[in-house]
Design a protein around this motif. Structure first.
Motif, PDB file in Angstrom:
ATOM      1  N   PRO A  94       0.831  -1.211   0.000  1.00 34.34           N
ATOM      2  CA  PRO A  94       0.000   0.000   0.000  1.00 34.34           C
ATOM      3  C   PRO A  94       0.864   1.259   0.000  1.00 34.34           C
ATOM      4  N   ASP A  95       0.231   2.426  -0.286  1.00 35.80           N
ATOM      5  CA  ASP A  95       0.959   3.694  -0.294  1.00 35.80           C
ATOM      6  C   ASP A  95       1.372   4.100   1.122  1.00 35.80           C
ATOM      7  N   THR A  96       0.577   3.743   2.097  1.00 35.09           N
ATOM      8  CA  THR A  96       0.909   3.992   3.505  1.00 35.09           C
ATOM      9  C   THR A  96       1.472   2.706   4.116  1.00 35.09           C
ATOM     10  N   LYS A  97       2.360   2.868   5.089  1.00 31.42           N
ATOM     11  CA  LYS A  97       2.970   1.680   5.704  1.00 31.42           C
ATOM     12  C   LYS A  97       1.902   0.735   6.232  1.00 31.42           C
ATOM     13  N   ARG A  98       2.171  -0.544   6.060  1.00 29.14           N
ATOM     14  CA  ARG A  98       1.219  -1.591   6.422  1.00 29.14           C
ATOM     15  C   ARG A  98       0.882  -1.549   7.905  1.00 29.14           C
ATOM     16  N   ASP A  99       1.889  -1.392   8.747  1.00 23.33           N
ATOM     17  CA  ASP A  99       1.665  -1.392  10.194  1.00 23.33           C
ATOM     18  C   ASP A  99       0.780  -0.224  10.622  1.00 23.33           C
ATOM     19  N   VAL A 100       0.980   0.952   9.983  1.00 20.01           N
ATOM     20  CA  VAL A 100       0.177   2.137  10.321  1.00 20.01           C
ATOM     21  C   VAL A 100      -1.287   1.897   9.984  1.00 20.01           C
ATOM     22  N   SER A 128     -19.188  -4.125  10.658  1.00 15.88           N
ATOM     23  CA  SER A 128     -19.635  -3.855   9.279  1.00 15.88           C
ATOM     24  C   SER A 128     -18.471  -3.185   8.549  1.00 15.88           C
ATOM     25  N   SER A 129     -18.603  -2.976   7.276  1.00 18.05           N
ATOM     26  CA  SER A 129     -17.510  -2.343   6.534  1.00 18.05           C
ATOM     27  C   SER A 129     -17.362  -0.889   6.965  1.00 18.05           C
ATOM     28  N   PHE A 130     -16.115  -0.480   7.146  1.00 15.18           N
ATOM     29  CA  PHE A 130     -15.825   0.909   7.497  1.00 15.18           C
ATOM     30  C   PHE A 130     -14.598   1.354   6.722  1.00 15.18           C
ATOM     31  N   THR A 131     -14.350   2.667   6.731  1.00 18.04           N
ATOM     32  CA  THR A 131     -13.290   3.250   5.900  1.00 18.04           C
ATOM     33  C   THR A 131     -12.164   3.771   6.762  1.00 18.04           C
ATOM     34  N   VAL A 132     -10.934   3.553   6.290  1.00 22.16           N
ATOM     35  CA  VAL A 132      -9.736   4.071   6.948  1.00 22.16           C
ATOM     36  C   VAL A 132      -8.930   4.839   5.913  1.00 22.16           C
ATOM     37  N   LYS A 133      -8.449   6.008   6.326  1.00 25.05           N
ATOM     38  CA  LYS A 133      -7.626   6.841   5.451  1.00 25.05           C
ATOM     39  C   LYS A 133      -6.151   6.635   5.767  1.00 25.05           C
ATOM     40  N   GLY A 134      -5.345   6.593   4.704  1.00 26.06           N
ATOM     41  CA  GLY A 134      -3.908   6.488   4.886  1.00 26.06           C
ATOM     42  C   GLY A 134      -3.242   7.858   4.906  1.00 26.06           C
ATOM     43  N   ASN A 135      -1.925   7.844   5.030  1.00 26.47           N
ATOM     44  CA  ASN A 135      -1.170   9.099   5.083  1.00 26.47           C
ATOM     45  C   ASN A 135      -0.903   9.692   3.703  1.00 26.47           C
ATOM     46  N   ALA A 136      -1.174   8.936   2.654  1.00 25.99           N
ATOM     47  CA  ALA A 136      -0.892   9.389   1.287  1.00 25.99           C
ATOM     48  C   ALA A 136      -2.193   9.591   0.502  1.00 25.99           C
ATOM     49  N   LYS A 154      -8.545 -15.505  18.365  1.00 27.45           N
ATOM     50  CA  LYS A 154      -7.919 -15.145  17.095  1.00 27.45           C
ATOM     51  C   LYS A 154      -8.749 -14.054  16.422  1.00 27.45           C
ATOM     52  N   SER A 155      -8.088 -13.315  15.534  1.00 26.78           N
ATOM     53  CA  SER A 155      -8.751 -12.180  14.865  1.00 26.78           C
ATOM     54  C   SER A 155      -8.346 -12.138  13.399  1.00 26.78           C
ATOM     55  N   LEU A 156      -9.266 -11.593  12.602  1.00 27.53           N
ATOM     56  CA  LEU A 156      -9.024 -11.435  11.170  1.00 27.53           C
ATOM     57  C   LEU A 156      -9.350  -9.991  10.790  1.00 27.53           C
ATOM     58  N   LEU A 157      -8.382  -9.338  10.176  1.00 31.83           N
ATOM     59  CA  LEU A 157      -8.573  -7.971   9.685  1.00 31.83           C
ATOM     60  C   LEU A 157      -8.249  -7.950   8.205  1.00 31.83           C
ATOM     61  N   VAL A 158      -9.244  -7.524   7.404  1.00 24.57           N
ATOM     62  CA  VAL A 158      -9.064  -7.451   5.947  1.00 24.57           C
ATOM     63  C   VAL A 158      -9.308  -6.001   5.517  1.00 24.57           C
ATOM     64  N   MET A 159      -8.359  -5.504   4.734  1.00 25.09           N
ATOM     65  CA  MET A 159      -8.466  -4.137   4.215  1.00 25.09           C
ATOM     66  C   MET A 159      -8.291  -4.172   2.700  1.00 25.09           C
ATOM     67  N   GLN A 160      -9.119  -3.402   1.990  1.00 25.91           N
ATOM     68  CA  GLN A 160      -9.025  -3.330   0.529  1.00 25.91           C
ATOM     69  C   GLN A 160      -8.759  -1.894   0.104  1.00 25.91           C
ATOM     70  N   ASP A 161      -7.778  -1.716  -0.753  1.00 19.37           N
ATOM     71  CA  ASP A 161      -7.439  -0.384  -1.258  1.00 19.37           C
ATOM     72  C   ASP A 161      -8.516   0.068  -2.264  1.00 19.37           C
ATOM     73  N   VAL A 162      -9.196   1.143  -1.896  1.00 23.82           N
ATOM     74  CA  VAL A 162     -10.246   1.697  -2.794  1.00 23.82           C
ATOM     75  C   VAL A 162      -9.870   3.123  -3.221  1.00 23.82           C
ATOM     76  N   SER A 163      -8.573   3.408  -3.251  1.00 25.09           N
ATOM     77  CA  SER A 163      -8.121   4.744  -3.682  1.00 25.09           C
ATOM     78  C   SER A 163      -8.522   5.028  -5.117  1.00 25.09           C
ATOM     79  N   SER A 164      -8.614   3.960  -5.938  1.00 19.49           N
ATOM     80  CA  SER A 164      -9.031   4.156  -7.328  1.00 19.49           C
ATOM     81  C   SER A 164     -10.464   4.697  -7.401  1.00 19.49           C
ATOM     82  N   PHE A 165     -11.277   4.272  -6.406  1.00 21.54           N
ATOM     83  CA  PHE A 165     -12.642   4.797  -6.366  1.00 21.54           C
ATOM     84  C   PHE A 165     -12.636   6.292  -6.072  1.00 21.54           C
TER      85      PHE A 165
END
Length: 432
Positions: A94-100, A128-136, A154-165
């Motif tokens: 991703p454009d922003t660091k993965r850990d961030v 439910s689905s929510f949005t997170v903004k990166g630093n870029a 245990k936990s599962l976190l999935v993030m999808q880059d929708v910057s193209s949107f």
């Protein structure tokens, strides 16, 4: 005056239609934005469902499968068990660091009340689905699942880059903005043209009104000048009083006739004429006019021919006095332009649903270029005539009277030379 009016009307038209266009474009934009967002969220939910089903039913994941999922769908997949992350470096950068990004997503999930501590053995917790903004200026759709177990959780976190949107949305904003501006410019140009076309009749009416006032003023000025000159002559030469008073009486009569005609036209323009429409014998009406004008024509050594059909004609629906007034104007006009020993024809016939009255003279006629103007007010075909009884209003009044009775008055050439006027009036309904 008309330029300012055109500008005001164009601005008003553009403002009104431009506002409507803008509202429509805004509605279309938000509808499109909502539809695209819903599609992105639905696709992401399907992806998360696939990963979460495997997360809940299988005890291990292969790095190749996770890498394939991340690369194909621009995902960040983060799995933890007993507080320890799965050893997977990630295949999508991703454009922003993965850990961030992961930390920001976990915080937002915690704000929604979804943490490993709040999970129970019987019911896993999922956001439910929510949005997170990166630093870029990059954007991500996120979903977080936690599940408690005997040995921990245990936990599962999935993030999808929708910057193209977001970029697509920006282009759509620019597109709708450009469309709106271009549409408003085109509306302005179209409305300027349309309003200009609409104002043409008003300009012509104002021009005709100005010409009418100028002509009326000129015609009124002439008898006034004669009256004033005659009055001065009476004072200077009392012995010529009878001659001068005769001139004054004649000019007063002329002025009275002109004012009467002007009042008739004013009543026509304001539609204040009172018509009495009744059923009459069409040929009897013409006979009355003939009997009135035959002595006048005989006195001027002009032959007045009356031509009646052998068959009975239908009755006519009209105002008798107004029709006599029209025919009087036509005959008076014909007599004025007919030389001694010439002929004027009066004829009547029926055509379809109309009664046709014909008045034809055999004079020199009217040139083709003047035929369109012969019914204009104050227009006189022969300007060299010395007689001043006619002011150029008669034919205009005649046409107005004809049209008020749902009829028409037209001009054609008489075979062999001269003018033929055709007055068409509707046949009475009970004779159709």
């Amino acid at each position: 005056m008309f330029k300012k009016l055109q500008k005001k009307l164009t601005f008003l038209y553009t403002l009104t239609t431009g506002t409507i266009l803008t509202v429509i474009l805004i509605i279309c934009f938000f509808y499109m934005k909502t539809a695209v967002e819903a599609r992105y969220k639905a696709e992401f939910s399907d992806i998360f469902l696939t990963i979460s089903n495997r997360f809940q039913t299988e005890s291990f994941f292969t790095d190749s499968w996770l890498a394939q999922m991340e690369s194909d769908n621009h995902l960040l997949i983060h799995i933890e068990e007993n507080g320890k992350p799965l050893f997977f470096q990630g295949a999508f950068s991703p454009d922003t660091k993965r850990d961030v990004l992961l930390e920001n997503a976990r915080k937002k999930a915690a704000d929604m009340g979804i943490t490993l501590q709040t999970a129970t053995f019987s019911s896993p917790l999922q956001t439910s689905s929510f949005t997170v903004k990166g630093n870029a200026n990059d954007s991500y759709l996120c979903m977080y699942l936690v599940e408690a177990g005997i040995s921990g959780g245990k936990s599962l976190l999935v993030m999808q880059d929708v910057s193209s949107f977001s970029r697509q949305l920006l282009w759509q904003v620019c597109f709708f903005l450009f469309t709106g501006i271009a549409g408003i410019i085109l509306l302005y140009l179209a409305s300027w043209h349309t309003v200009g076309k609409t104002l043409i009749p008003l300009k012509e009416n104002q021009k005709k009104q100005a010409e009418f006032i100028a002509a009326a003023s000129h015609e009124l000025r002439s008898p006034l000048a004669v009256i004033q000159a005659s009055a001065s002559a009476v004072r200077a030469s009392p012995e010529n009083a009878d001659q001068m008073l005769s001139n004054i009486e004649k000019e007063c009569t002329r002025m009275g006739n002109l004012i009467k005609d002007l009042l008739v036209l004013a009543a026509s323009d304001s539609r204040k004429w009172q018509l009495t429409l009744e059923t009459y014998d069409s040929d009897t009406l013409l006979l009355d006019v003939y009997e009135t004008f035959e002595p006048v024509c005989r006195h001027k050594n002009i032959r007045l021919n009356l031509l009646l059909p052998d068959t009975e004609l239908p009755h006519v629906r009209c105002d008798k006095n107004r029709v006599i007034q029209i025919l009087t104007i036509l005959l008076d006009n014909a007599i004025a332009y007919t030389a001694p020993d010439e002929t004027i024809d009066l004829q009547i016939s029926s055509k379809k649903k109309k009664i046709c009255y014909l008045v034809a003279d055999h004079g020199k006629g009217i040139p083709d270029e003047e035929k369109d103007r012969i019914f204009d007010r104050f227009y006189q075909s022969d300007k060299s005539r010395k007689e001043k009884e006619h002011f150029g209003l008669g034919l205009s009044i005649a046409r107005e009277l004809a049209e008020l009775q749902k009829g028409s008055l037209t001009l054609t050439d008489t075979p062999g030379g001269g003018c033929t006027f055709l007055l068409l009036l509707p046949i009475a309904e009970d004779h159709l």
